[in-house]
Write an enzyme that holds these catalytic residues in place. Structure first.
Site, PDB file in Angstrom:
ATOM      1  N   HIS A   4       0.719  -1.128  -0.002  1.00  0.00           N
ATOM      2  CA  HIS A   4      -0.067   0.047  -0.029  1.00  0.00           C
ATOM      3  C   HIS A   4       0.771   1.312   0.106  1.00  0.00           C
ATOM      4  CE1 HIS A   4      -2.486  -3.321   1.709  1.00  0.00           C
ATOM      5  NE2 HIS A   4      -3.385  -2.738   0.922  1.00  0.00           N
ATOM      6  N   GLY A  20      -5.737  11.915   8.984  1.00  0.00           N
ATOM      7  CA  GLY A  20      -6.565  11.140   8.305  1.00  0.00           C
ATOM      8  C   GLY A  20      -6.703  11.242   6.995  1.00  0.00           C
ATOM      9  N   ARG A  24      -4.824  16.684   3.899  1.00  0.00           N
ATOM     10  CA  ARG A  24      -4.146  17.444   4.876  1.00  0.00           C
ATOM     11  C   ARG A  24      -2.915  17.106   5.151  1.00  0.00           C
ATOM     12  NH1 ARG A  24      -8.222  19.609   8.576  1.00  0.00           N
ATOM     13  NH2 ARG A  24      -9.125  21.075   7.212  1.00  0.00           N
ATOM     14  N   ARG A  43      -3.178   4.177  -4.307  1.00  0.00           N
ATOM     15  CA  ARG A  43      -4.865   4.532  -3.993  1.00  0.00           C
ATOM     16  C   ARG A  43      -5.247   5.828  -3.617  1.00  0.00           C
ATOM     17  NH1 ARG A  43      -7.594  -0.749  -2.279  1.00  0.00           N
ATOM     18  NH2 ARG A  43      -6.076  -2.205  -3.200  1.00  0.00           N
ATOM     19  N   ARG A  87      -0.523  10.459  15.624  1.00  0.00           N
ATOM     20  CA  ARG A  87      -1.729  10.837  14.922  1.00  0.00           C
ATOM     21  C   ARG A  87      -2.291  12.307  15.280  1.00  0.00           C
ATOM     22  NH1 ARG A  87      -6.915  10.848  13.140  1.00  0.00           N
ATOM     23  NH2 ARG A  87      -8.619  10.934  14.628  1.00  0.00           N
ATOM     24  N   ILE A  88      -2.817  12.964  14.109  1.00  0.00           N
ATOM     25  CA  ILE A  88      -3.232  14.337  14.316  1.00  0.00           C
ATOM     26  C   ILE A  88      -4.659  14.289  13.569  1.00  0.00           C
ATOM     27  CG2 ILE A  88      -1.203  15.833  14.700  1.00  0.00           C
ATOM     28  CD1 ILE A  88      -0.829  16.305  11.678  1.00  0.00           C
ATOM     29  N   SER A  90      -9.156  14.739  14.170  1.00  0.00           N
ATOM     30  CA  SER A  90     -10.271  15.607  15.145  1.00  0.00           C
ATOM     31  C   SER A  90     -11.042  14.395  15.973  1.00  0.00           C
ATOM     32  CB  SER A  90     -11.367  15.955  14.165  1.00  0.00           C
ATOM     33  OG  SER A  90     -11.860  15.093  13.161  1.00  0.00           O
ATOM     34  N   MET A 180     -11.846   7.604  15.585  1.00  0.00           N
ATOM     35  CA  MET A 180     -11.813   6.193  15.047  1.00  0.00           C
ATOM     36  C   MET A 180     -10.593   5.559  14.754  1.00  0.00           C
ATOM     37  SD  MET A 180     -15.252   6.699  12.547  1.00  0.00           S
ATOM     38  CE  MET A 180     -15.421   4.823  12.289  1.00  0.00           C
ATOM     39  N   GLU A 181      -9.338   6.078  15.314  1.00  0.00           N
ATOM     40  CA  GLU A 181      -7.993   5.252  14.796  1.00  0.00           C
ATOM     41  C   GLU A 181      -7.083   5.015  15.952  1.00  0.00           C
ATOM     42  OE1 GLU A 181      -9.332   8.408  13.560  1.00  0.00           O
ATOM     43  OE2 GLU A 181     -10.044   7.372  11.526  1.00  0.00           O
ATOM     44  N   SER A 203     -13.900  18.541  17.176  1.00  0.00           N
ATOM     45  CA  SER A 203     -14.534  19.099  15.823  1.00  0.00           C
ATOM     46  C   SER A 203     -15.901  19.358  16.247  1.00  0.00           C
ATOM     47  CB  SER A 203     -14.272  18.472  14.581  1.00  0.00           C
ATOM     48  OG  SER A 203     -14.607  16.835  14.731  1.00  0.00           O
ATOM     49  N   ASP A 204     -16.611  18.438  16.894  1.00  0.00           N
ATOM     50  CA  ASP A 204     -18.050  18.406  17.084  1.00  0.00           C
ATOM     51  C   ASP A 204     -18.319  17.996  18.428  1.00  0.00           C
ATOM     52  OD1 ASP A 204     -17.108  16.022  15.485  1.00  0.00           O
ATOM     53  OD2 ASP A 204     -18.544  15.038  16.721  1.00  0.00           O
ATOM     54  N   ARG A 217     -11.013  25.119  11.116  1.00  0.00           N
ATOM     55  CA  ARG A 217     -10.337  23.748  10.920  1.00  0.00           C
ATOM     56  C   ARG A 217      -8.769  23.889  10.604  1.00  0.00           C
ATOM     57  NH1 ARG A 217     -14.295  19.076  10.600  1.00  0.00           N
ATOM     58  NH2 ARG A 217     -16.322  20.064  11.143  1.00  0.00           N
TER      59      ARG A 217
HETATM   60  N1  HPA Z   1     -17.257  10.044  15.819  1.00  0.00           N
HETATM   61  C1  HPA Z   1     -16.219   9.399  15.550  1.00  0.00           C
HETATM   62  N2  HPA Z   1     -15.152   9.793  15.075  1.00  0.00           N
HETATM   63  C2  HPA Z   1     -15.122  11.324  14.914  1.00  0.00           C
HETATM   64  C3  HPA Z   1     -16.230  12.068  15.567  1.00  0.00           C
HETATM   65  C4  HPA Z   1     -17.257  11.576  15.890  1.00  0.00           C
HETATM   66  O1  HPA Z   1     -18.266  12.087  16.698  1.00  0.00           O
HETATM   67  N3  HPA Z   1     -16.088  13.368  15.346  1.00  0.00           N
HETATM   68  C5  HPA Z   1     -14.738  13.470  14.850  1.00  0.00           C
HETATM   69  N4  HPA Z   1     -14.195  11.859  14.434  1.00  0.00           N
END
Ligand code: HPA
Length: 237
Positions: A4, A20, A24, A43, A87-88, A90, A180-181, A203-204, A217
């Site tokens: 890969h 990710g 970026r 890829r 890892r950098i 959100s 998620m990582e 980020s949220d 961002r």
């Molecule tokens: N869930 C999973 N991964 C994320 C989220 C989330 O709300 N925000 C940024 N990465």
């Protein structure tokens, strides 16, 4: 070359920053590194190697989710000799005192499953950050006037989550945010005796449903790159 990653032997630095998003990685390499060169585009996953204050650094995308990160981190460590992986990215906040834009340094990463679950089976392995990197990242963040949250995060398998009870459980147990990582990155670092850290910007918000405006961002991402570089080379702070 690996399955890969198209880089030739020697084209990947011992220190690798992993956002990710491949674009970026391109932006960070063009903005922060000198003599950055694209070393992978297999890829559409981009990797760049250059120097920061004389130190060789690779910035390579991980893709989204642990299965994707696991492919790249395995090959970077096992085939290219990466020693420090940061890892950098959100995350979504899971505590009221953690706000959108805040920085989280992930001391541990809980998960329901990771690509390593098949190895651990009944064992509840506790993936954790490298202490030296974590300490240096706290110092680098504070030197920039930021007050990072340091604690546990949750690495989820799905973004579009159908188990709100699990998120509630994480919140009840003090988990700061969800991404998620990181858990698989920490598993692989432990397995291969290398250093890893996840530097995250909120980020949220899962409780207040606020979100980081698009124009903020890039700035938060830039802060994370600087903190990751300063943590990897603490003599440069
Ligand atoms: N869930 C999973 N991964 C994320 C989220 C989330 O709300 N925000 C940024 N990465």
């Amino acid at each position: 070359m690996t399955i890969h990653i198209g880089a030739k032997p020697g084209e990947i630095a011992e220190t690798v920053l992993m956002p990710g998003d491949p674009l970026r990685a391109k932006w960070a390499a063009e903005t922060f590194l000198e003599d950055a060169r694209c070393v992978n585009e297999v890829r559409g996953m981009l990797g760049f190697t250059g120097t920061w204050r004389g130190h060789r650094v690779t910035i390579h995308g991980s893709g989204m989710g642990m299965p994707s990160l696991s492919i790249y981190a395995n090959e970077l460590i096992r085939d290219y000799g990466a020693q420090t992986l940061i890892r950098i990215g959100s995350c979504g906040a899971m505590q009221r005192h953690v706000r959108v834009r805040n920085l989280i340094l992930a001391m541990t990463a809980s998960s329901v499953s990771t690509p390593s679950t098949g190895i651990f089976r009944e064992l509840n392995f506790a993936p954790c950050a490298d202490w030296g990197l974590l300490r240096a990242a706290v110092e680098a963040a504070e030197a920039r006037g930021l007050s990072p949250h340091v604690g546990g995060i949750y690495s989820a398998d799905v973004f579009y989550d159908e188990r709100p009870d699990l998120n509630e459980m994480m919140t009840r147990h003090g988990i700061l945010g969800v991404e998620m990582e990181a858990a698989e990155l920490y598993n692989l670092a432990a397995r291969h005796n290398v250093r890893a850290l996840a530097v995250l910007t909120v980020s949220d918000h899962l409780l207040t449903h606020e979100a980081l405006p698009a124009e903020d961002r890039e700035r938060s991402f830039g802060d994370m790159v600087e903190i990751a570089l300063a943590a990897a080379f603490p003599g440069e702070v």
